[in-house]
Motif scaffolding. Sequence first.
Motif, PDB file in Angstrom:
ATOM      1  N   VAL A   1       6.852  43.659  41.621  1.00  0.00           N
ATOM      2  CA  VAL A   1       5.472  43.208  41.819  1.00  0.00           C
ATOM      3  C   VAL A   1       4.765  44.134  42.798  1.00  0.00           C
ATOM      4  O   VAL A   1       5.394  44.817  43.599  1.00  0.00           O
ATOM      5  N   GLY A   2       3.417  44.137  42.721  1.00  0.00           N
ATOM      6  CA  GLY A   2       2.627  45.002  43.588  1.00  0.00           C
ATOM      7  C   GLY A   2       2.284  46.309  42.894  1.00  0.00           C
ATOM      8  O   GLY A   2       2.621  46.535  41.725  1.00  0.00           O
ATOM      9  N   ILE A   3       1.579  47.184  43.633  1.00  0.00           N
ATOM     10  CA  ILE A   3       1.240  48.513  43.106  1.00  0.00           C
ATOM     11  C   ILE A   3       2.423  49.429  43.383  1.00  0.00           C
ATOM     12  O   ILE A   3       2.668  49.827  44.518  1.00  0.00           O
TER      13      ILE A   3
ATOM     14  N   LEU B   1      -3.445  37.165  43.090  1.00  0.00           N
ATOM     15  CA  LEU B   1      -2.482  38.234  43.349  1.00  0.00           C
ATOM     16  C   LEU B   1      -2.915  39.083  44.538  1.00  0.00           C
ATOM     17  O   LEU B   1      -2.097  39.455  45.388  1.00  0.00           O
ATOM     18  N   GLY B   2      -4.211  39.393  44.601  1.00  0.00           N
ATOM     19  CA  GLY B   2      -4.725  40.234  45.676  1.00  0.00           C
ATOM     20  C   GLY B   2      -4.534  39.634  47.048  1.00  0.00           C
ATOM     21  O   GLY B   2      -4.324  40.357  48.031  1.00  0.00           O
ATOM     22  N   ASN B   3      -4.579  38.316  47.145  1.00  0.00           N
ATOM     23  CA  ASN B   3      -4.395  37.648  48.433  1.00  0.00           C
ATOM     24  C   ASN B   3      -2.977  37.777  48.965  1.00  0.00           C
ATOM     25  O   ASN B   3      -2.768  37.753  50.183  1.00  0.00           O
ATOM     26  N   TYR B   4      -2.003  37.910  48.066  1.00  0.00           N
ATOM     27  CA  TYR B   4      -0.607  37.964  48.496  1.00  0.00           C
ATOM     28  C   TYR B   4      -0.013  39.367  48.471  1.00  0.00           C
ATOM     29  O   TYR B   4       1.064  39.593  49.033  1.00  0.00           O
ATOM     30  N   MET B   5      -0.696  40.309  47.831  1.00  0.00           N
ATOM     31  CA  MET B   5      -0.162  41.675  47.746  1.00  0.00           C
ATOM     32  C   MET B   5       0.129  42.310  49.108  1.00  0.00           C
ATOM     33  O   MET B   5       1.177  42.939  49.285  1.00  0.00           O
ATOM     34  N   PRO B   6      -0.771  42.177  50.121  1.00  0.00           N
ATOM     35  CA  PRO B   6      -0.483  42.810  51.412  1.00  0.00           C
ATOM     36  C   PRO B   6       0.750  42.240  52.110  1.00  0.00           C
ATOM     37  O   PRO B   6       1.267  42.848  53.045  1.00  0.00           O
ATOM     38  N   LYS B   7       1.224  41.075  51.654  1.00  0.00           N
ATOM     39  CA  LYS B   7       2.372  40.431  52.288  1.00  0.00           C
ATOM     40  C   LYS B   7       3.679  40.705  51.550  1.00  0.00           C
ATOM     41  O   LYS B   7       4.741  40.244  51.981  1.00  0.00           O
ATOM     42  N   THR B   8       3.626  41.437  50.440  1.00  0.00           N
ATOM     43  CA  THR B   8       4.846  41.669  49.659  1.00  0.00           C
ATOM     44  C   THR B   8       5.717  42.751  50.288  1.00  0.00           C
ATOM     45  O   THR B   8       5.219  43.712  50.878  1.00  0.00           O
ATOM     46  N   GLN B   9       7.003  42.568  50.155  1.00  0.00           N
ATOM     47  CA  GLN B   9       7.960  43.581  50.602  1.00  0.00           C
ATOM     48  C   GLN B   9       8.134  44.636  49.513  1.00  0.00           C
ATOM     49  O   GLN B   9       7.876  44.383  48.332  1.00  0.00           O
TER      50      GLN B   9
ATOM     51  N   VAL C   1       5.772  52.156  55.170  1.00  0.00           N
ATOM     52  CA  VAL C   1       4.421  52.441  55.671  1.00  0.00           C
ATOM     53  C   VAL C   1       3.470  52.678  54.500  1.00  0.00           C
ATOM     54  O   VAL C   1       2.383  52.085  54.423  1.00  0.00           O
ATOM     55  N   ASN C   2       3.871  53.563  53.592  1.00  0.00           N
ATOM     56  CA  ASN C   2       3.048  53.825  52.409  1.00  0.00           C
ATOM     57  C   ASN C   2       2.887  52.578  51.547  1.00  0.00           C
ATOM     58  O   ASN C   2       1.820  52.332  50.975  1.00  0.00           O
ATOM     59  N   TRP C   3       3.970  51.825  51.449  1.00  0.00           N
ATOM     60  CA  TRP C   3       3.928  50.608  50.643  1.00  0.00           C
ATOM     61  C   TRP C   3       2.869  49.644  51.152  1.00  0.00           C
ATOM     62  O   TRP C   3       2.020  49.161  50.397  1.00  0.00           O
ATOM     63  N   PHE C   4       2.894  49.327  52.447  1.00  0.00           N
ATOM     64  CA  PHE C   4       1.964  48.342  52.990  1.00  0.00           C
ATOM     65  C   PHE C   4       0.528  48.857  52.987  1.00  0.00           C
ATOM     66  O   PHE C   4      -0.416  48.085  52.817  1.00  0.00           O
ATOM     67  N   LYS C   5       0.352  50.164  53.171  1.00  0.00           N
ATOM     68  CA  LYS C   5      -1.000  50.736  53.059  1.00  0.00           C
ATOM     69  C   LYS C   5      -1.543  50.530  51.645  1.00  0.00           C
ATOM     70  O   LYS C   5      -2.695  50.134  51.457  1.00  0.00           O
ATOM     71  N   THR C   6      -0.701  50.815  50.659  1.00  0.00           N
ATOM     72  CA  THR C   6      -1.122  50.698  49.264  1.00  0.00           C
ATOM     73  C   THR C   6      -1.408  49.255  48.889  1.00  0.00           C
ATOM     74  O   THR C   6      -2.405  48.960  48.220  1.00  0.00           O
ATOM     75  N   GLN C   7      -0.538  48.338  49.309  1.00  0.00           N
ATOM     76  CA  GLN C   7      -0.731  46.931  48.960  1.00  0.00           C
ATOM     77  C   GLN C   7      -1.943  46.337  49.670  1.00  0.00           C
ATOM     78  O   GLN C   7      -2.629  45.470  49.126  1.00  0.00           O
TER      79      GLN C   7
END
Length: 211
Positions: A139-141, A126-134, A151-157
């Motif tokens: 899914v995701g944090i 999951l951690g490998n794909y989290m930074p790529k999630t929209q 911006v906040n989303w991609f920083k958090t992921q």
Amino acid sequence: MKNKKSFLPLIITLLPIFYGLILWTKLPVELPIHFNINGEVDRYANKVWIIIIWPIIATLLHLFLIIYRTKIVARSQNNKMHTIISWSIPLGTNILLSYIFAYGLGSHINITSILLPTIGILFIALGNYMPKTQRNRFVGIRIPTALNNDVNWFKTQRIGGLMFVVGGFMMIGGGFLGMISEFWTIASMIVALVLITVIPIIYLIRSSHKA
């Protein structure tokens, strides 16, 4: 092809019924259904529930995720994350029930040495794909601040994905070290959960203040 990909996990989720029925006469009437932090059995259930009902419930849950994904969540959105999550049900069901059957047959391996590494591998995937999630609510944090904007989303992921990977490796190590001392099992779980839940929030709050 898409139907085959959706149908295969359902078949795999039901597999414990078939090998459970094969082992039926060799298994005791009651099988362990819950273990404490030390890996000791503290609750049993009738083998009918474990061999037949449990896989059916897991299959229905997996089917619900398929329907939710196709009807509510766009298919093209975060496809790999959905695939990992959906496969965790059939694979997790088979791993857990295989362990329970082995336990019923007399193989008393500590469950934490199996469960923690399994969860660790899932976290790493999951951690490998989290930074790529929209940005989404499935899914995701998905803390409120992260859902406010991309911006906040991609920083958090990004930081969350890193913590998932680190926490996953810690759980794998804790699972093996737990065979030596239960301290390592508890410590690895606590540290991993802190990394996964607390660090991304602190990071996002601090980066927001700096901005």
